[in-house]
Design a protein around this motif. Structure first.
Motif, PDB file in Angstrom:
ATOM      1  N   ALA A   1       0.838  -1.205   0.000  1.00 54.63           N
ATOM      2  CA  ALA A   1       0.000   0.000   0.000  1.00 54.63           C
ATOM      3  C   ALA A   1       0.874   1.257   0.000  1.00 54.63           C
ATOM      4  CB  ALA A   1      -0.932  -0.005   1.205  1.00 54.63           C
TER       5      ALA A   1
ATOM      6  N   TYR B   1       3.904   1.496  -1.273  1.00 55.29           N
ATOM      7  CA  TYR B   1       4.465   1.568  -2.623  1.00 55.29           C
ATOM      8  C   TYR B   1       3.434   2.161  -3.593  1.00 55.29           C
ATOM      9  CZ  TYR B   1       6.407   0.081  -7.081  1.00 55.29           C
ATOM     10  OH  TYR B   1       6.891   0.062  -8.352  1.00 55.29           O
ATOM     11  N   GLU B   2       2.198   1.737  -3.454  1.00 59.13           N
ATOM     12  CA  GLU B   2       1.129   2.268  -4.299  1.00 59.13           C
ATOM     13  C   GLU B   2       0.934   3.767  -4.055  1.00 59.13           C
ATOM     14  OE1 GLU B   2      -3.659   1.694  -4.715  1.00 59.13           O
ATOM     15  OE2 GLU B   2      -2.456  -0.059  -4.206  1.00 59.13           O
ATOM     16  N   GLN B   3       1.002   4.199  -2.795  1.00 56.33           N
ATOM     17  CA  GLN B   3       0.896   5.633  -2.468  1.00 56.33           C
ATOM     18  C   GLN B   3       2.012   6.428  -3.139  1.00 56.33           C
ATOM     19  OE1 GLN B   3      -2.189   6.247  -1.264  1.00 56.33           O
ATOM     20  NE2 GLN B   3      -1.344   8.067  -0.373  1.00 56.33           N
TER      21      GLN B   3
ATOM     22  N   SER C   1      -0.217  -8.871  -2.960  1.00 56.13           N
ATOM     23  CA  SER C   1      -0.629  -7.479  -3.145  1.00 56.13           C
ATOM     24  C   SER C   1       0.327  -6.682  -4.017  1.00 56.13           C
ATOM     25  CB  SER C   1      -0.765  -6.775  -1.804  1.00 56.13           C
ATOM     26  OG  SER C   1      -1.864  -7.261  -1.117  1.00 56.13           O
TER      27      SER C   1
ATOM     28  N   PRO D   1      -4.285  -6.873  -7.056  1.00 57.36           N
ATOM     29  CA  PRO D   1      -5.148  -6.416  -5.956  1.00 57.36           C
ATOM     30  C   PRO D   1      -6.008  -7.565  -5.425  1.00 57.36           C
ATOM     31  CG  PRO D   1      -5.872  -5.512  -8.073  1.00 57.36           C
ATOM     32  CD  PRO D   1      -4.604  -6.259  -8.328  1.00 57.36           C
TER      33      PRO D   1
END
Length: 164
Positions: free
Chosen positions: A46, A48-50, A128, A132
């Motif tokens: 999460a 890394y996604e941010q 993840s 997703p």
């Protein structure tokens, strides 16, 4: 640090009897800090996604502030939810323990529940990064945790009934 590594290795071997009793001897303080580390690792996808969203947006947030934002609004909320769910599952485990007439207290069941989430959290973290996950994974992880918890409860001896 060796205590945390031993806890990790024994957590992966649950519900083997030797691992259950080894984890039972580990203190609650190590268990809680172990969970903080484990949840931090599970938060990496999460985070890394941010970072990727921040880089692709028109307004960039300084990485330090992004880290603070992530810590407050994602990690702390995740910790609160996981600890609450662990307590609910452990309480259900105490009801199962009473029904099976085993010698276990809430603190032992909570600790075993905390260690039993190692495998699902590691799977969540790895998957993840690439795909997703849906709420089906959460449901399957909960079933896995209950399965492991019941196997752990059955390892402990039954209470002796006192006769007058």
């Amino acid at each position: 640090m060796k205590d945390y590594w031993d806890a990790f290795l024994h957590s992966l071997r649950l519900p083997k009897k030797q691992s259950v009793f080894a984890l039972n001897r580990i203190g609650m303080d190590i268990t809680v800090i172990y969970l903080f580390f484990l949840l931090a690792i599970a938060s990496l996808p999460a985070f890394y996604e941010q970072i990727m969203v921040n880089e692709s947006s028109a307004t960039h947030i300084h990485p330090f502030f992004l880290l603070i934002y992530f810590f407050i609004f994602y990690y702390l909320v995740l910790v609160l939810i996981v600890f609450s769910l662990l307590s609910i599952i452990a309480y259900i485990g105490t009801l199962i323990t009473r029904g099976l007439k085993r010698k276990l207290r809430f603190s032992i069941i909570w600790k075993m529940t905390a260690f039993s989430i190692t495998t699902p959290l590691l799977l969540f973290t790895v998957i993840s990064f690439f795909h997703p996950l849906s709420s089906l994974f959460l449901f399957l992880a909960t079933i896995y945790i209950f399965f492991i918890l019941i196997k752990i409860i059955l390892i402990y001896p039954k209470r002796k009934v006192r006769q007058l």
